[in-house]
Design a protein around this motif. Structure first.
Motif, PDB file in Angstrom:
ATOM      1  N   VAL A  22      -5.197 -38.873 -40.510  1.00  0.00           N
ATOM      2  CA  VAL A  22      -6.607 -38.702 -41.061  1.00  0.00           C
ATOM      3  C   VAL A  22      -6.849 -37.109 -40.184  1.00  0.00           C
ATOM      4  O   VAL A  22      -7.335 -36.261 -40.874  1.00  0.00           O
ATOM      5  CB  VAL A  22      -7.563 -39.608 -40.722  1.00  0.00           C
ATOM      6  CG1 VAL A  22      -8.968 -39.154 -40.845  1.00  0.00           C
ATOM      7  CG2 VAL A  22      -7.145 -40.793 -41.383  1.00  0.00           C
ATOM      8  N   LEU A  23      -6.464 -37.144 -38.901  1.00  0.00           N
ATOM      9  CA  LEU A  23      -6.708 -35.916 -37.922  1.00  0.00           C
ATOM     10  C   LEU A  23      -5.952 -34.534 -38.352  1.00  0.00           C
ATOM     11  O   LEU A  23      -6.667 -33.551 -38.487  1.00  0.00           O
ATOM     12  CB  LEU A  23      -6.865 -36.261 -36.705  1.00  0.00           C
ATOM     13  CG  LEU A  23      -7.583 -37.182 -36.054  1.00  0.00           C
ATOM     14  CD1 LEU A  23      -7.424 -37.720 -34.613  1.00  0.00           C
ATOM     15  CD2 LEU A  23      -9.094 -36.997 -36.360  1.00  0.00           C
ATOM     16  N   THR A  24      -4.818 -34.850 -38.657  1.00  0.00           N
ATOM     17  CA  THR A  24      -3.958 -33.598 -38.781  1.00  0.00           C
ATOM     18  C   THR A  24      -3.601 -33.198 -40.314  1.00  0.00           C
ATOM     19  O   THR A  24      -3.054 -32.220 -40.747  1.00  0.00           O
ATOM     20  CB  THR A  24      -2.544 -33.797 -38.061  1.00  0.00           C
ATOM     21  OG1 THR A  24      -1.795 -34.810 -38.679  1.00  0.00           O
ATOM     22  CG2 THR A  24      -2.873 -34.109 -36.735  1.00  0.00           C
ATOM     23  N   GLY A  25      -3.647 -34.398 -41.328  1.00  0.00           N
ATOM     24  CA  GLY A  25      -3.372 -34.212 -42.737  1.00  0.00           C
ATOM     25  C   GLY A  25      -1.808 -34.247 -42.768  1.00  0.00           C
ATOM     26  O   GLY A  25      -1.291 -34.252 -43.935  1.00  0.00           O
ATOM     27  N   LYS A  26      -1.269 -34.536 -41.931  1.00  0.00           N
ATOM     28  CA  LYS A  26       0.353 -34.831 -41.949  1.00  0.00           C
ATOM     29  C   LYS A  26       0.856 -36.074 -42.535  1.00  0.00           C
ATOM     30  O   LYS A  26       0.185 -36.997 -42.359  1.00  0.00           O
ATOM     31  CB  LYS A  26       1.032 -34.976 -40.451  1.00  0.00           C
ATOM     32  CG  LYS A  26       2.474 -35.139 -40.328  1.00  0.00           C
ATOM     33  CD  LYS A  26       3.091 -35.275 -39.124  1.00  0.00           C
ATOM     34  CE  LYS A  26       4.378 -35.608 -38.935  1.00  0.00           C
ATOM     35  NZ  LYS A  26       5.021 -36.372 -37.898  1.00  0.00           N
ATOM     36  N   ILE A  27       1.836 -35.784 -43.474  1.00  0.00           N
ATOM     37  CA  ILE A  27       2.088 -37.265 -44.440  1.00  0.00           C
ATOM     38  C   ILE A  27       3.237 -37.787 -43.343  1.00  0.00           C
ATOM     39  O   ILE A  27       4.035 -36.937 -43.036  1.00  0.00           O
ATOM     40  CB  ILE A  27       2.832 -36.649 -45.446  1.00  0.00           C
ATOM     41  CG1 ILE A  27       1.663 -35.732 -46.261  1.00  0.00           C
ATOM     42  CG2 ILE A  27       3.436 -37.823 -46.364  1.00  0.00           C
ATOM     43  CD1 ILE A  27       0.572 -36.846 -46.934  1.00  0.00           C
ATOM     44  N   ILE A  28       3.118 -38.943 -43.429  1.00  0.00           N
ATOM     45  CA  ILE A  28       4.166 -39.928 -42.737  1.00  0.00           C
ATOM     46  C   ILE A  28       4.937 -40.627 -43.955  1.00  0.00           C
ATOM     47  O   ILE A  28       4.378 -41.378 -44.464  1.00  0.00           O
ATOM     48  CB  ILE A  28       3.285 -40.848 -41.725  1.00  0.00           C
ATOM     49  CG1 ILE A  28       2.566 -40.128 -40.958  1.00  0.00           C
ATOM     50  CG2 ILE A  28       4.404 -41.952 -41.126  1.00  0.00           C
ATOM     51  CD1 ILE A  28       1.599 -40.954 -39.884  1.00  0.00           C
ATOM     52  N   ASP A  29       6.065 -40.487 -43.969  1.00  0.00           N
ATOM     53  CA  ASP A  29       7.013 -40.836 -45.063  1.00  0.00           C
ATOM     54  C   ASP A  29       8.484 -41.103 -44.462  1.00  0.00           C
ATOM     55  O   ASP A  29       9.424 -40.498 -44.786  1.00  0.00           O
ATOM     56  CB  ASP A  29       6.983 -39.506 -46.245  1.00  0.00           C
ATOM     57  CG  ASP A  29       7.929 -40.153 -47.172  1.00  0.00           C
ATOM     58  OD1 ASP A  29       7.948 -41.268 -47.390  1.00  0.00           O
ATOM     59  OD2 ASP A  29       8.370 -39.085 -47.894  1.00  0.00           O
ATOM     60  N   PRO A  30       8.517 -42.103 -43.734  1.00  0.00           N
ATOM     61  CA  PRO A  30       9.812 -42.841 -43.183  1.00  0.00           C
ATOM     62  C   PRO A  30      10.809 -42.927 -44.033  1.00  0.00           C
ATOM     63  O   PRO A  30      11.921 -43.163 -43.823  1.00  0.00           O
ATOM     64  CB  PRO A  30       9.364 -43.582 -42.018  1.00  0.00           C
ATOM     65  CG  PRO A  30       8.109 -44.155 -42.645  1.00  0.00           C
ATOM     66  CD  PRO A  30       7.521 -43.163 -43.192  1.00  0.00           C
ATOM     67  N   TYR A  31      10.384 -43.383 -45.355  1.00  0.00           N
ATOM     68  CA  TYR A  31      11.306 -44.397 -46.252  1.00  0.00           C
ATOM     69  C   TYR A  31      11.606 -43.449 -47.527  1.00  0.00           C
ATOM     70  O   TYR A  31      12.339 -43.795 -48.399  1.00  0.00           O
ATOM     71  CB  TYR A  31      10.612 -45.382 -46.706  1.00  0.00           C
ATOM     72  CG  TYR A  31      10.697 -46.324 -45.580  1.00  0.00           C
ATOM     73  CD1 TYR A  31      11.915 -47.086 -44.902  1.00  0.00           C
ATOM     74  CD2 TYR A  31       9.537 -46.397 -44.774  1.00  0.00           C
ATOM     75  CE1 TYR A  31      11.733 -47.735 -43.685  1.00  0.00           C
ATOM     76  CE2 TYR A  31       9.338 -47.285 -43.481  1.00  0.00           C
ATOM     77  CZ  TYR A  31      10.290 -47.927 -43.070  1.00  0.00           C
ATOM     78  OH  TYR A  31      10.304 -48.702 -41.860  1.00  0.00           O
ATOM     79  N   GLY A  32      11.157 -41.974 -47.274  1.00  0.00           N
ATOM     80  CA  GLY A  32      11.460 -41.023 -48.533  1.00  0.00           C
ATOM     81  C   GLY A  32      10.834 -41.101 -49.872  1.00  0.00           C
ATOM     82  O   GLY A  32      11.353 -41.027 -50.798  1.00  0.00           O
ATOM     83  N   GLY A  33       9.485 -41.783 -49.866  1.00  0.00           N
ATOM     84  CA  GLY A  33       8.707 -41.753 -50.963  1.00  0.00           C
ATOM     85  C   GLY A  33       8.314 -40.564 -51.746  1.00  0.00           C
ATOM     86  O   GLY A  33       8.445 -40.686 -53.006  1.00  0.00           O
ATOM     87  N   LYS A  34       8.275 -39.646 -51.088  1.00  0.00           N
ATOM     88  CA  LYS A  34       7.804 -38.260 -51.768  1.00  0.00           C
ATOM     89  C   LYS A  34       9.189 -37.794 -52.382  1.00  0.00           C
ATOM     90  O   LYS A  34       8.755 -37.373 -53.503  1.00  0.00           O
ATOM     91  CB  LYS A  34       7.587 -37.183 -50.605  1.00  0.00           C
ATOM     92  CG  LYS A  34       7.198 -35.866 -51.262  1.00  0.00           C
ATOM     93  CD  LYS A  34       6.868 -35.077 -49.880  1.00  0.00           C
ATOM     94  CE  LYS A  34       6.026 -33.669 -50.547  1.00  0.00           C
ATOM     95  NZ  LYS A  34       7.172 -32.681 -51.204  1.00  0.00           N
ATOM     96  N   LYS A  35      10.400 -37.896 -51.943  1.00  0.00           N
ATOM     97  CA  LYS A  35      11.418 -37.747 -52.701  1.00  0.00           C
ATOM     98  C   LYS A  35      11.757 -38.524 -53.986  1.00  0.00           C
ATOM     99  O   LYS A  35      11.954 -37.838 -55.150  1.00  0.00           O
ATOM    100  CB  LYS A  35      12.745 -37.517 -51.888  1.00  0.00           C
ATOM    101  CG  LYS A  35      14.004 -37.188 -52.601  1.00  0.00           C
ATOM    102  CD  LYS A  35      15.182 -36.908 -51.717  1.00  0.00           C
ATOM    103  CE  LYS A  35      16.419 -36.473 -52.460  1.00  0.00           C
ATOM    104  NZ  LYS A  35      16.362 -36.257 -53.910  1.00  0.00           N
TER     105      LYS A  35
END
Length: 169
Positions: A22-35
């Protein structure tokens, strides 16, 4: 206290296993969901997928909704859950089925279940259409299963009315 990564590991599929700080807008994607979103693939996040057999139907529904493929590993996990599917309440299964029937290409839902060898558990009538042929002159698409999938997809192109889509099926 549980970490965000641990929380995400409990989710069903990788495209549902992402978060945003929420504070930084950084996406947390440890399992490759974006790809997987980019590649149009549905993949089980971890072995935790097996904790709820309804996830089998959710995978097929998401594939139908998004017109995505399901990776082989996930199909294999779905096959492993076949015995457990019979313990699901009919209401939960029907809810996923209705949502899948509301997509633009409902046949994908059934085809994913077929590929996972679990179509016969809750959709035996549809499964029984496989291999039932009609005269080729009138039905060049092959068996009654293929014909029915074409009909339900065409109904989806014509109307959003769930009753008509269900009738087409």
């Amino acid at each position: 206290q549980i970490t965000i990564e641990e929380d995400l590991s409990r989710r069903d599929i990788t495209i549902n296993s992402m978060a945003k700080e929420v504070l930084t807008g950084k996406i947390i994607d440890p399992y490759g969901g974006k790809k997987d979103l980019e590649d149009k693939i549905i993949r089980a996040t971890t072995e935790a997928f097996k904790e709820d057999p309804l996830r089998v139907y959710r995978v097929a529904r998401f594939a139908s909704l998004l017109n995505f493929k399901v990776d082989e590993y996930t199909l294999e996990i779905m096959k492993q859950l076949k015995e457990e599917l019979s313990i699901l309440s009919s209401e939960r299964v029907f809810d996923e089925f209705k949502k899948a029937l509301s997509t633009s290409k409902p046949s994908i839902f059934f085809e994913i279940l077929r590929k996972a060898n679990i179509l016969d558990v809750h959709f035996k009538e549809i499964y029984d259409l496989i291999g039932k042929t009609q005269p080729e002159k009138h039905h060049p698409e092959g068996d009654s299963y293929n014909h029915t999938m074409i009909v339900v997809d065409n109904a989806a192109k014509l109307t959003d009315d769930l009753i008509i889509r269900f009738s087409a099926l």
